[in-house]
Design an enzyme around this catalytic site. Structure first.
Site, PDB file in Angstrom:
ATOM      1  N   ARG A  52      -0.252   5.271  -1.864  1.00  0.00           N
ATOM      2  CA  ARG A  52       1.008   4.517  -1.918  1.00  0.00           C
ATOM      3  C   ARG A  52       2.131   5.378  -2.478  1.00  0.00           C
ATOM      4  O   ARG A  52       2.318   5.467  -3.708  1.00  0.00           O
ATOM      5  CB  ARG A  52       0.816   3.278  -2.801  1.00  0.00           C
ATOM      6  N   SER A 101       6.742 -11.862  -5.454  1.00  0.00           N
ATOM      7  CA  SER A 101       7.710 -11.609  -6.526  1.00  0.00           C
ATOM      8  C   SER A 101       8.946 -12.481  -6.326  1.00  0.00           C
ATOM      9  O   SER A 101      10.022 -11.985  -6.009  1.00  0.00           O
ATOM     10  CB  SER A 101       8.077 -10.121  -6.514  1.00  0.00           C
ATOM     11  N   GLU A 107       9.167 -12.305  -0.035  1.00  0.00           N
ATOM     12  CA  GLU A 107       7.910 -11.975   0.659  1.00  0.00           C
ATOM     13  C   GLU A 107       6.829 -13.036   0.400  1.00  0.00           C
ATOM     14  O   GLU A 107       6.477 -13.311  -0.742  1.00  0.00           O
ATOM     15  CB  GLU A 107       7.372 -10.618   0.210  1.00  0.00           C
ATOM     16  N   GLU A 126       0.299   6.815  11.730  1.00  0.00           N
ATOM     17  CA  GLU A 126       0.338   8.209  11.280  1.00  0.00           C
ATOM     18  C   GLU A 126       0.864   8.361   9.850  1.00  0.00           C
ATOM     19  O   GLU A 126       0.677   9.396   9.232  1.00  0.00           O
ATOM     20  CB  GLU A 126       1.196   9.060  12.236  1.00  0.00           C
TER      21      GLU A 126
END
Lengths: 164, 164
Positions: A52, A101, A107, A126
């Protein structure tokens, strides 16, 4: 609209108060996403090691992905499970939904339980670096308890599944 | 820096790939936040009803708040607990930490267990609308199971506490 991004937008919204006043606040607008809890057998969940860049860590997570325009959550769950882990699920069952959140971002996550898996081959974007690690439920629980798993959606979804 | 906001910034970062290529992606930069799990007695947690303009819902949540510049998480937890619920905790114990949405946002949450509470009076920010609701742990668990609690940090923190 303050900024239009590729994946998220930044908006400014006005909210009113009981006293009649109002205030503007920034909202990160997100299309929503899915999380998949894939059970390889009764006791084994597929976790991923996910690099990440955003947090400069490789995290232990459940497979997940962002909804594409017009995509149904269950279709997104099937697609992301196959892309990230290489497994196709004969059974996908809605488990729960939650906001990640809600103070500044809209979201919403849709969590699915995936069962009756068959391997068809991983198909990563990719930009993704993902390793699939079959993990026993007791081990996953231990990884939550000892702080190895540091991803909120993964903690909430695994504990919900184990607890129900 | 794509956009500098009041509460969050939008950044563009470059990440490299094993094949030598690179890609730019947007990151929402957040200062981090705390979540407090306040136990009024052995069996009763203080939940809040929190009006969230960002998602156009009033959510059931644990008290929480954003870190101020230079603020230690435990000091933030003490401050936010008192502001939002009116209770001061004689004991604040770190429970766990997790990212809320590490695919696009670096927000890290620090969760604290608060005990030995005494009431000193609520002190809400003028933009907050919060109702405090003492809730038994079995009721809170039922509210997770039936979908009444739809906030990820609250689900993860309560299940972690009940499970440990």
């Amino acid at each position: 609209m303050l900024y239009q991004g590729n994946r998220v937008d930044l908006l400014s919204i006005e909210t009113t108060h009981p006293d009649g006043g109002s205030v503007r606040r920034e909202v990160v607008s997100h299309p929503g996403a899915v999380v998949i809890l894939p059970m390889l057998d009764e006791d084994t969940v597929l976790l991923i090691r996910n690099e990440r860049p955003c947090v400069l860590e490789t995290l232990w997570e459940l497979p997940a992905g962002t909804l594409e325009a017009g995509e149904e959550p269950i279709a997104c769950a099937a697609r992301e499970l196959e892309e990230e882990t290489g497994y196709r699920a004969a059974s996908l069952e809605p488990l729960l939904e939650f906001y990640t959140s809600p103070g500044f971002c809209n979201e919403l996550l849709y969590i699915f339980l995936a069962k009756d898996l068959s391997f068809v081959g991983q198909n990563l974007d990719e930009t993704e670096k993902i390793e699939v690690v079959p993990t026993s439920l007791p081990s996953a629980l231990e990884m939550i308890t000892d702080g190895t798993i540091r991803d909120g959606k993964t903690i909430a979804s695994l504990l919900f599944f184990i607890h129900r």
